[in-house]
Design a protein around this motif. Structure first.
Motif, PDB file in Angstrom:
ATOM      1  N   MET A 160       0.848  -1.197   0.000  1.00 17.35           N
ATOM      2  CA  MET A 160       0.000   0.000   0.000  1.00 17.35           C
ATOM      3  C   MET A 160       0.886   1.251   0.000  1.00 17.35           C
ATOM      4  SD  MET A 160      -3.210   0.990   0.075  1.00 17.35           S
ATOM      5  CE  MET A 160      -4.175   2.448   0.436  1.00 17.35           C
ATOM      6  N   VAL A 161       0.711   2.131  -1.005  1.00 23.58           N
ATOM      7  CA  VAL A 161       1.492   3.355  -1.100  1.00 23.58           C
ATOM      8  C   VAL A 161       0.787   4.459  -0.318  1.00 23.58           C
ATOM      9  CG1 VAL A 161       2.411   5.094  -2.675  1.00 23.58           C
ATOM     10  CG2 VAL A 161       2.399   2.693  -3.354  1.00 23.58           C
TER      11      VAL A 161
ATOM     12  N   PHE B 293       6.063   0.660 -17.599  1.00 24.51           N
ATOM     13  CA  PHE B 293       6.656   1.772 -16.856  1.00 24.51           C
ATOM     14  C   PHE B 293       5.562   2.608 -16.198  1.00 24.51           C
ATOM     15  CE2 PHE B 293       7.992   6.189 -16.570  1.00 24.51           C
ATOM     16  CZ  PHE B 293       9.232   6.095 -15.950  1.00 24.51           C
ATOM     17  N   MET B 294       4.525   2.938 -16.973  1.00 25.30           N
ATOM     18  CA  MET B 294       3.418   3.745 -16.471  1.00 25.30           C
ATOM     19  C   MET B 294       2.710   3.028 -15.330  1.00 25.30           C
ATOM     20  SD  MET B 294       0.451   5.640 -18.733  1.00 25.30           S
ATOM     21  CE  MET B 294      -0.206   4.097 -19.372  1.00 25.30           C
TER      22      MET B 294
ATOM     23  N   GLN C  65       1.740   2.524  -9.463  1.00 26.62           N
ATOM     24  CA  GLN C  65       1.767   1.782  -8.198  1.00 26.62           C
ATOM     25  C   GLN C  65       2.507   2.562  -7.118  1.00 26.62           C
ATOM     26  OE1 GLN C  65       3.152  -2.299  -8.732  1.00 26.62           O
ATOM     27  NE2 GLN C  65       2.048  -2.438 -10.679  1.00 26.62           N
ATOM     28  N   ALA C  66       3.435   3.407  -7.558  1.00 23.82           N
ATOM     29  CA  ALA C  66       4.175   4.269  -6.623  1.00 23.82           C
ATOM     30  C   ALA C  66       3.454   5.603  -6.407  1.00 23.82           C
ATOM     31  CB  ALA C  66       5.580   4.516  -7.150  1.00 23.82           C
ATOM     32  N   ASN C  67       2.226   5.694  -6.923  1.00 18.99           N
ATOM     33  CA  ASN C  67       1.393   6.894  -6.790  1.00 18.99           C
ATOM     34  C   ASN C  67       1.981   8.097  -7.523  1.00 18.99           C
ATOM     35  OD1 ASN C  67      -1.115   7.690  -5.966  1.00 18.99           O
ATOM     36  ND2 ASN C  67      -0.498   8.313  -3.911  1.00 18.99           N
ATOM     37  N   ILE C  68       2.538   7.831  -8.695  1.00 22.55           N
ATOM     38  CA  ILE C  68       3.115   8.875  -9.539  1.00 22.55           C
ATOM     39  C   ILE C  68       2.435   8.817 -10.905  1.00 22.55           C
ATOM     40  CG2 ILE C  68       5.206   9.717 -10.686  1.00 22.55           C
ATOM     41  CD1 ILE C  68       6.806   8.422  -8.368  1.00 22.55           C
ATOM     42  N   GLU C  69       1.864   9.935 -11.324  1.00 24.86           N
ATOM     43  CA  GLU C  69       1.178   9.986 -12.608  1.00 24.86           C
ATOM     44  C   GLU C  69       2.175  10.163 -13.752  1.00 24.86           C
ATOM     45  OE1 GLU C  69      -2.438  12.415 -14.890  1.00 24.86           O
ATOM     46  OE2 GLU C  69      -1.364  13.376 -13.218  1.00 24.86           O
TER      47      GLU C  69
ATOM     48  N   ARG D  67      11.579  11.636  -5.504  1.00 25.75           N
ATOM     49  CA  ARG D  67      10.733  10.427  -5.532  1.00 25.75           C
ATOM     50  C   ARG D  67      10.589   9.885  -6.945  1.00 25.75           C
ATOM     51  NH1 ARG D  67       4.925  11.116  -3.342  1.00 25.75           N
ATOM     52  NH2 ARG D  67       4.578   9.221  -4.571  1.00 25.75           N
ATOM     53  N   VAL D  68      10.311  10.783  -7.890  1.00 26.91           N
ATOM     54  CA  VAL D  68      10.152  10.366  -9.284  1.00 26.91           C
ATOM     55  C   VAL D  68      11.442   9.740  -9.798  1.00 26.91           C
ATOM     56  CG1 VAL D  68       9.725  11.143 -11.654  1.00 26.91           C
ATOM     57  CG2 VAL D  68       8.372  12.086  -9.774  1.00 26.91           C
TER      58      VAL D  68
END
Length: 402
Positions: free
Chosen positions: A1-2, A309-310, A315-319, A372-373
């Motif tokens: 869970m992120v 990749f997307m 999953q890491a909560n990055i759009e 983070r990204v």
């Protein structure tokens, strides 16, 4: 869970001065598509771009529609358009009943290929059916090779509409993006480098065209003492409230450009050593606004596809977002003509779509968010890099491997 807060691709970034202009609109009770904010935003936008005039619209799409109408595009006419773009670049041609021809990208800018455009115009001239307009898109904040494109379009006598929806604040040879064609188009959508929540604008040195755009955008009311209409018009003007937001946003545009360019440089510095990825180039004598940082993932170097990749970044909560699917590949345009950059190879725009990705680039990103990204991208791509480096060592000298 992120648990980390989601990092968005490009969210609105308010300056703090917007409320002042909005309050002025409310205090004056001018909240319709008239008022001092509308008038001043147009003046300030024209001044910023060094254009003779500007005309505000309800969206960038509406602005393109008005531009085409001002150039006399009608049912059955031909319009050429970049294929590698959002569909809003092309849809207005359909509104007017025109027939589209799509032009491929070239590798240096990812924008319209001069070679493909020249072939398309030559063929059209043989058929005595030259287009009424060419819509050239400046993708992801990067200018097209305007010198080459203008040279070709001028040779055939066809005007260019410069779709600079994504490139406000960018430059080409020290001139503002959007000011090279007969008409330039900007978008102030919520995810653009500056925003009015929704809106757009036309700029031009042809003030008669701008007057016509205003006329058409205000329901094409004839000069009569009553409501008389001889032409089809539209309800396309921006409200005085939204124009107030735009004025405050324009004040900080240069800061937003520098911030996004700085974000790009951070990504480039930290990730360019990863052999699997290649960032969008910046053509010579130009300055991209880096609206979005974009890159391609080399399929010959890694097994990670842009879709995977997307998904992993999500999953890491990055759009993140795939690059635009070329318009000639869209079901809507299944039977539309398309000219490739190189007739003997795969279309450049198709390759970019298959390999490309956009990563978070907002001017309001924090350093921690950028870190983070970058860390997540390294997690996804670095394992493959290490395997390939090991294999290279084996090929050079097996004794180098522990």
């Amino acid at each position: 869970m992120v648990n980390s807060e989601r990092i968005l691709l490009s969210s609105p970034h308010m300056s703090g001065n917007e409320q002042k202009y909005i309050q002025e609109a409310f205090d004056s009770n001018w909240i319709a598509p008239l008022g001092s904010n509308v008038t001043n935003f147009e003046k300030e936008l024209a001044q910023y771009t060094n254009s003779k005039g500007a005309s505000l619209a309800s969206s960038g799409t509406a602005a393109i529609h008005l531009a085409l109408a001002c150039l006399g595009v009608e049912k059955g006419d031909s319009v050429f358009c970049s294929s590698f773009t959002f569909i809003a670049s092309a849809n207005p041609a359909l509104y007017l009943g025109a027939e589209l021809t799509f032009i491929d990208s070239e590798p240096n800018s990812w924008n319209m290929s001069p070679q493909a455009l020249e072939r398309a115009l030559f063929d059209a001239s043989l058929e005595t059916r030259l287009p009424k307009a060419i819509i050239v898109v400046n993708l992801y904040g990067q200018s097209a090779d305007m010198d080459a494109l203008l040279s070709i379009s001028n040779l055939f006598g066809v005007p260019i509409i410069e779709d600079a929806a994504e490139s406000l604040g960018a430059e080409y040879k020290n001139k503002k993006s959007g000011t090279f064609g007969k008409i330039g188009i900007y978008s102030f959508n919520g995810n653009k480098i500056i925003t009015t929540s929704g809106g757009g604008a036309l700029v031009s040195d042809d003030e008669e065209l701008l007057d016509k755009a205003f006329f058409l955008a205000t329901q094409a009311k004839d000069a009569a003492p009553y409501y008389q209409h001889s032409l089809v018009g539209y309800n396309y003007r921006m409200s005085n409230v939204l124009a107030g937001i735009g004025r405050a946003q324009l004040e900080v545009l240069d800061e937003r450009v520098e911030k996004r360019r700085e974000t790009f440089q951070n990504y480039y510095r930290e990730l360019n050593s990863i052999e699997e990825i290649h960032f969008m180039p910046e053509i010579e004598q130009s300055k991209s606004n880096r609206w979005l940082t974009t890159l391609v993932i080399d399929p010959f170097m890694t097994k990670v596809t842009p879709f995977e990749f997307m998904d992993k970044m999500n999953q890491a909560n990055i759009e993140t977002r795939l690059l635009w699917k070329p318009l000639h590949m869209q079901p809507l345009f299944k039977y539309t003509k398309f000219y490739k950059h190189n007739e003997r190879t795969t279309a450049v725009s198709e390759l970019l779509f298959k390999m490309g990705i956009c990563i978070p680039s907002g001017s309001n990103m924090t350093e921690e968010e950028q870190v983070r990204v970058i860390e997540e991208m390294k997690k996804i791509l670095a394992p493959e890099t290490q395997v390939q480096l090991l294999w290279k060592k084996v090929q050079v000298n097996p004794l180098l491997v522990d």
